[in-house]
Design an enzyme around this catalytic site. Structure first.
Site, PDB file in Angstrom:
ATOM      1  N   ILE A 112     -11.150   5.582  -3.482  1.00  0.00           N
ATOM      2  CA  ILE A 112     -11.698   6.768  -2.809  1.00  0.00           C
ATOM      3  C   ILE A 112     -12.376   6.286  -1.525  1.00  0.00           C
ATOM      4  CG2 ILE A 112     -13.377   8.660  -3.034  1.00  0.00           C
ATOM      5  CD1 ILE A 112     -12.824   8.468  -6.063  1.00  0.00           C
ATOM      6  N   LYS A 170       0.798  -1.231   0.000  1.00  0.00           N
ATOM      7  CA  LYS A 170       0.000   0.000   0.000  1.00  0.00           C
ATOM      8  C   LYS A 170       0.830   1.280   0.000  1.00  0.00           C
ATOM      9  CE  LYS A 170      -3.520  -0.883  -0.476  1.00  0.00           C
ATOM     10  NZ  LYS A 170      -4.005  -1.522  -1.751  1.00  0.00           N
ATOM     11  N   TYR A 202      -1.050  10.051 -11.333  1.00  0.00           N
ATOM     12  CA  TYR A 202      -0.325  10.016 -12.597  1.00  0.00           C
ATOM     13  C   TYR A 202      -0.592   8.689 -13.306  1.00  0.00           C
ATOM     14  CZ  TYR A 202       2.325  14.306 -12.203  1.00  0.00           C
ATOM     15  OH  TYR A 202       2.676  15.628 -12.162  1.00  0.00           O
TER      16      TYR A 202
HETATM   17  N1  LIG Z   1      -0.081   6.593  -9.906  1.00  0.00           N
HETATM   18  C1  LIG Z   1      -0.776   5.931  -8.990  1.00  0.00           C
HETATM   19  N2  LIG Z   1      -1.919   5.304  -9.299  1.00  0.00           N
HETATM   20  C2  LIG Z   1      -2.622   4.639  -8.358  1.00  0.00           C
HETATM   21  N3  LIG Z   1      -2.226   4.542  -7.061  1.00  0.00           N
HETATM   22  C3  LIG Z   1      -1.098   5.156  -6.706  1.00  0.00           C
HETATM   23  C4  LIG Z   1      -0.337   5.867  -7.653  1.00  0.00           C
HETATM   24  N4  LIG Z   1       0.730   6.382  -6.990  1.00  0.00           N
HETATM   25  C5  LIG Z   1       0.617   6.013  -5.705  1.00  0.00           C
HETATM   26  N5  LIG Z   1      -0.474   5.275  -5.538  1.00  0.00           N
HETATM   27  C6  LIG Z   1      -0.877   4.694  -4.255  1.00  0.00           C
HETATM   28  O1  LIG Z   1      -0.645   3.304  -4.302  1.00  0.00           O
HETATM   29  C7  LIG Z   1      -1.447   2.715  -3.307  1.00  0.00           C
HETATM   30  C8  LIG Z   1      -1.484   1.230  -3.497  1.00  0.00           C
HETATM   31  O2  LIG Z   1      -0.236   0.772  -3.108  1.00  0.00           O
HETATM   32  P1  LIG Z   1       0.360  -0.572  -3.595  1.00  0.00           P
HETATM   33  O3  LIG Z   1       0.343  -0.636  -5.055  1.00  0.00           O
HETATM   34  O4  LIG Z   1       1.688  -0.710  -2.961  1.00  0.00           O
HETATM   35  O5  LIG Z   1      -0.673  -1.608  -2.996  1.00  0.00           O
HETATM   36  S1  LIG Z   1      -0.508  -3.195  -2.953  1.00  0.00           S
HETATM   37  O6  LIG Z   1       0.209  -3.498  -1.754  1.00  0.00           O
HETATM   38  O7  LIG Z   1       0.170  -3.645  -4.145  1.00  0.00           O
HETATM   39  O8  LIG Z   1      -1.900  -3.681  -2.870  1.00  0.00           O
HETATM   40  C9  LIG Z   1      -2.767   3.424  -3.444  1.00  0.00           C
HETATM   41  O9  LIG Z   1      -3.372   3.395  -2.193  1.00  0.00           O
HETATM   42  P2  LIG Z   1      -4.905   3.761  -1.977  1.00  0.00           P
HETATM   43  O10 LIG Z   1      -5.023   5.199  -2.316  1.00  0.00           O
HETATM   44  O11 LIG Z   1      -5.162   3.498  -0.543  1.00  0.00           O
HETATM   45  O12 LIG Z   1      -5.701   2.879  -2.865  1.00  0.00           O
HETATM   46  C10 LIG Z   1      -2.362   4.798  -3.944  1.00  0.00           C
HETATM   47  O13 LIG Z   1      -2.518   5.805  -2.975  1.00  0.00           O
END
Ligand SMILES: Nc1ncnc2c1ncn2[C@@H]1O[C@H](COP(=O)(O)OS(=O)(=O)O)[C@@H](OP(=O)(O)O)[C@H]1O
Length: 921
Positions: free
Chosen positions: A875, A608, A856
């Protein structure tokens, strides 16, 4: 015509028992100190070793011995502050060792009192070494120098004096000392002790506290004949001393110098054992092990039972003129019978290769026939029919036929076969694992046990271990110094002395001391010619009986293997090493394999933090290839944590597939081209040596494979496992506020309809403040599990320290997760530099902020955007204040430690961390 008959060497080792000569107990009885009943040691307590520096020889030697016997230890540099000695009122260390005892005497008063108090309260003793003048002189007090200008000085405030630089002979042990377990006192090791610089101790007479453990004569003291008849003139190399001076026994005793002494604690409440030399002298290793047992009150004691298995490999395989004749077979049987009297149930295991039957001179072929006739005396295991190496083919049928033909040979010749055990020629296919071999073993020949010298590496020998793979128990094999070419004693590589040194206190003897299970491989040629195997094993067993209390046993291989993993259960799971890091491993690794198929960098997570976004952006680079998606774990490979690890490296490497299309630009028709190329990429350079391994269709530059498994970051065993397989890998860690990370995980679980997340608020989960809902035990467990997954990975410093014990900070890149989210172009620039990626990619043209997604995303060819799926960038409502406050306090300590750690590594403190630390909620 006269034909010269060679006579194999005879073992003429004599055990010189001196106990009867020394007479009655002149040392007094040991009285154990009392009053230590309440203090407790932790079950996982260790040996605490103070070394002078990380590189000092004796310090390394001490650690080697501890590793060989698998005792847990902690190393500290002496002179710095003491480590914490207790935790939760329990003692952390069960014995204390000083490489240089003067470092103990010269601890500052505070530390010395602390350590002495610890030793008294927890009944833990100290072992110390005083080696040579140099060490002692460096620590000589001025007052000592004035009182004892000739170098005789007092040991701190103990009533003991030490002198250095002695040369000694006739080493002997005090049979009345109560420290001996493995060591059998009462014998004298006649002759000059080769090590110089002995320190010798003068103990107070008739002391009830201090006793000699080991003594010796000054090198120039002449003894001709001992009372019970030993003559120096019998001892090789000492003939010149044999004038007719008979021993004056009282004078003899008076001349004995104390080289190791014991302080039983009645003087100042602390038990100590002090050595006047290091561990080079073979008897000192034994005394050291017994000292550890004694001073740790038995906590660090090796059992006395030793199991031995001797295999005779290459039956029928040898060159003409080196093979066994009938008389050799007779001698072998006779030897086995003698050995069985000493080692109950002993039987040789014979590994045969049927193809070579009757390929010798006529008398050797008679030997083959005679061996078959006497086959019942032995246990026969299937080698391979043509003595071929499994790793040379991927065709399981070929491997299968090798075994089937050989077993057919055994059937035709009525051999009493033992099919659960096998050995692979040249260790081929055992480690590194050759999957087809293990599959065939499983399928046709119910193999359950094998052995190798190669796991984890041939050297150092004391670190060889066992493992279990696909239900086959792989035992470590020890080296006995005999090989196919060592067939005559006077042509032994390095000379007869070298073999004898190994037997009489050296490597072979020592392997019996430290290993509870000993598997040795010999070859049929060692039982023909000079029959060096008979000589070697008879001699070492005599020596063991003279100098140790070890009891020798023997078991059939299956029972032996079961015993092994009963004794060492922690070794069951294998650790995968990189076959390209060990030339021997590389040479017995399937030709179809290449180190290219292993990743060169990893995204570790934690979960995350934006790891998928980083993975996605990196995959856009033309020189890097991500892993093939796994269908089992949300596309992540998750090899180094959890069960996948036991599937082996072939399973892992399958995730890294070379592309079909021409994707890379560097021509690498031969290594020279690349050598001369202008690339600075260390990743490319690092892999040049393995070009030969590229499967023929691929003539492109090696790709930069990588994978991300965000569960790696906080997995307990992961850093060690990654380091074993990918020691040069670069590691990328993303850090966001641990509070946010925890909340994101909770939301993730909620989105996956995890009932516990649906029924309990975030605050309830993290604070476990749920009594009002009256949860059942089962629900509580689920709550605790979810809390752990929310909070555990956020203890960043704790997990990072584990990584840093295996990897250098230069191998790690810390990505600020907020920066990755808000300004990924910057982050990707830094990453390209860190990974030295070529060509350089302008990410500003490839990434664009997507208003709708709020993150992005990738710019596609049609100038629209491709974003991560719905599960990334969800969200959900903001975190409530109660939870925020709770987590702020929960993580405060962790965050303080993290900021210190990042400072130490000279990594910029991310804004979120600064805010957390300045936030006084
Ligand atoms: N570019 C872009 N697009 C979408 N999401 C983004 C991006 N950059 C950072 N994040 C943040 O990444 C969070 C998810 O983290 P991970 O990919 O490490 O999650 S996982 O462990 O693989 O499930 C996710 O967490 P949540 O917002 O809680 O869904 C995002 O905040």
């Amino acid at each position: 015509m006269f034909s010269w008959i060679r006579v194999p060497p005879k073992v003429d080792y004599q055990c010189h028992r001196v106990h009867s000569m020394v007479g009655s107990n002149i040392f007094g009885e040991y009285e154990s100190p009392t009053g230590y009943k309440n203090a407790q040691l932790r079950p996982d307590s260790k040996v605490l070793v103070f070394v002078e520096t990380q590189y000092t020889r004796l310090g390394k030697h001490i650690v080697e011995v501890l590793e060989a016997v698998r005792f847990k230890y902690k190393i500290e540099i002496a002179g710095k502050s003491l480590p914490l000695l207790t935790s939760s009122d329990k003692g952390k260390y069960s014995a204390i060792v000083f490489e240089n005892l003067f470092k103990y005497f010269h601890l500052n008063k505070w530390n010395r009192d602390l350590l002495d108090k610890y030793c008294r309260e927890f009944n833990v003793g100290i072992i110390g070494f005083i080696v040579g003048n140099e060490q002692a002189d460096n620590h000589k007090k001025v007052s000592d120098q004035l009182n004892h200008p000739k170098g005789r000085r007092r040991l701190d405030n103990l009533p003991i004096y030490v002198e250095s630089d002695y040369q000694i002979k006739d080493y002997q042990l005090n049979a009345h000392s109560n420290i001996f377990r493995i060591t059998r006192p009462g014998s004298i090791s006649l002759g000059i002790v080769p090590e110089n610089n002995w320190s010798i101790f003068t103990l107070p007479p008739n002391s009830s506290s201090f006793f000699p453990i080991a003594q010796a004569l000054p090198r120039n003291y002449i003894v001709d004949t001992y009372p019970d008849g030993y003559k120096y003139s019998n001892i090789k190399k000492l003939n010149k001393l044999s004038n007719s001076t008979s021993i004056d026994w009282n004078n003899y005793k008076k001349n004995l110098l104390t080289t190791v002494f014991q302080d039983n604690g009645s003087y100042d409440g602390i038990k100590r054992i002090v050595f006047g030399n290091g561990l080079d002298y073979w008897l000192h290793k034994l005394i050291f092990l017994d000292s550890l047992s004694y001073l740790s009150n038995g906590k660090w004691s090796l059992p006395l039972q030793r199991y031995i298995q001797i295999d005779i490999d290459d039956i029928f395989v040898g060159e003409k003129g080196t093979r066994m004749k009938a008389v050799d077979v007779e001698m072998l049987i006779e030897f086995q019978q003698r050995l069985a009297l000493l080692i109950p149930g002993f039987k040789f295991n014979l590994g045969y290769s049927g193809k070579f039957f009757h390929r010798g001179y006529p008398d050797e072929n008679d030997g083959d026939d005679f061996l078959l006739k006497k086959s019942d005396h032995f246990r026969w295991f299937c080698h391979t029919f043509t003595h071929s190496q499994a790793h040379l083919t991927n065709n399981a049928t070929i491997i299968e036929n090798e075994l089937l033909f050989n077993r057919e040979f055994a059937k035709v010749n009525n051999l009493p076969t033992y099919n659960v055990y096998t050995v692979s020629p040249h260790h081929s296919g055992v480690y590194p694992i050759h999957e087809p071999l293990f599959d065939v073993w499983k399928r046709i020949s119910e193999v359950r046990v094998t052995s190798t010298e190669e796991y984890p590496h041939l050297r150092p020998a004391h670190l060889r271990r066992g493992f279990i793979y696909k239900d086959v128990m792989v035992l470590p094999r020890q080296t006995c110094g005999l090989y196919t070419h060592t067939i005559f004693i006077d042509k032994y590589p390095g000379g007869r002395d070298k073999l004898e040194k190994s037997i009489f206190g050296g490597d072979l003897f020592y392997s019996f001391v430290v290993n509870q299970i000993n598997v040795y491989m010999t070859h049929q040629s060692n039982y023909a010619n000079d029959r060096l195997a008979l000589y070697t094993f008879e001699a070492v067993i005599k020596f063991i009986q003279c100098w140790t209390n070890l009891q020798l046993f023997s078991l059939p291989p299956l029972e032996l293997a079961r015993k092994y993993f009963q004794i060492y259960p922690e070794e069951k799971d294998p650790i995968w090493m990189n076959p390209c890091e060990d030339r021997r491993h590389y040479n017995i690794w399937s030709l179809s394999k290449s180190c290219f198929q292993l990743p060169q960098f990893l995204i570790l997570g934690p979960q995350k933090t934006g790891s998928t976004a980083l993975y996605f952006f990196l995959s856009m680079h033309p020189s890097v290839i991500s892993n093939q998606p796994s269908t089992d774990s949300f596309e992540e490979v998750q090899f180094f944590n959890g069960k996948n690890y036991n599937k082996g490296i072939d399973w892992y490497m399958n995730f890294f597939q070379l592309p079909n299309s021409s994707h890379f630009t560097l021509p690498i028709d031969d290594a020279t081209t690349l050598n001369n190329s202008s690339t600075n990429s260390s990743l490319v350079q690092g892999h040049m040596k393995f070009f030969q391994r590229i499967p023929p269709p691929y003539k492109e530059a090696p790709p930069y494979f990588f994978e991300k498994s965000s569960t790696y970051f906080d997995g307990e065993l992961v850093p060690m496992r990654v380091h074993s397989l990918l020691p040069h890998a670069k590691l990328i860690v993303i850090l966001i506020s641990p509070l946010k990370r925890a909340y994101s995980w909770y939301q993730h679980m909620k989105a996956h309809n995890l009932s516990i997340a649906l029924n309990y608020t975030f605050y309830e989960v993290v604070s476990l403040d749920v009594q009002h809902k009256n949860p059942s035990e089962r629900t509580m467990k689920k709550l605790r599990d979810l809390r752990q997954r929310c909070l555990g990975p956020g203890a960043y410093a704790l997990h990072l320290e584990r990584w840093l014990t295996f990897f250098s900070p230069q191998q790690m890149l810390f990505v600020d997760g907020d920066e990755l989210r808000l300004n990924p172009i910057n982050v990707m620039d830094k990453l390209q530099m860190f990974l030295k990626l070529e060509p350089y990619i302008d990410y500003s043209k490839m990434l664009r902020f997507d208003q709708k997604k709020g993150f992005y995303c990738q710019v596609t060819k049609g100038n629209s955007t491709k974003c991560l799926g719905k599960s990334k960038g969800r969200i959900y409502p903001e975190m409530d204040t109660l939870s925020r406050n709770y987590l702020h306090h929960y993580y405060l300590h962790h965050n303080v430690v993290l900021s210190k750690l990042l400072n130490r590594l000279r990594v910029r403190i991310p804004t979120w961390l600064e805010l957390e630390l300045s936030n006084n909620l």
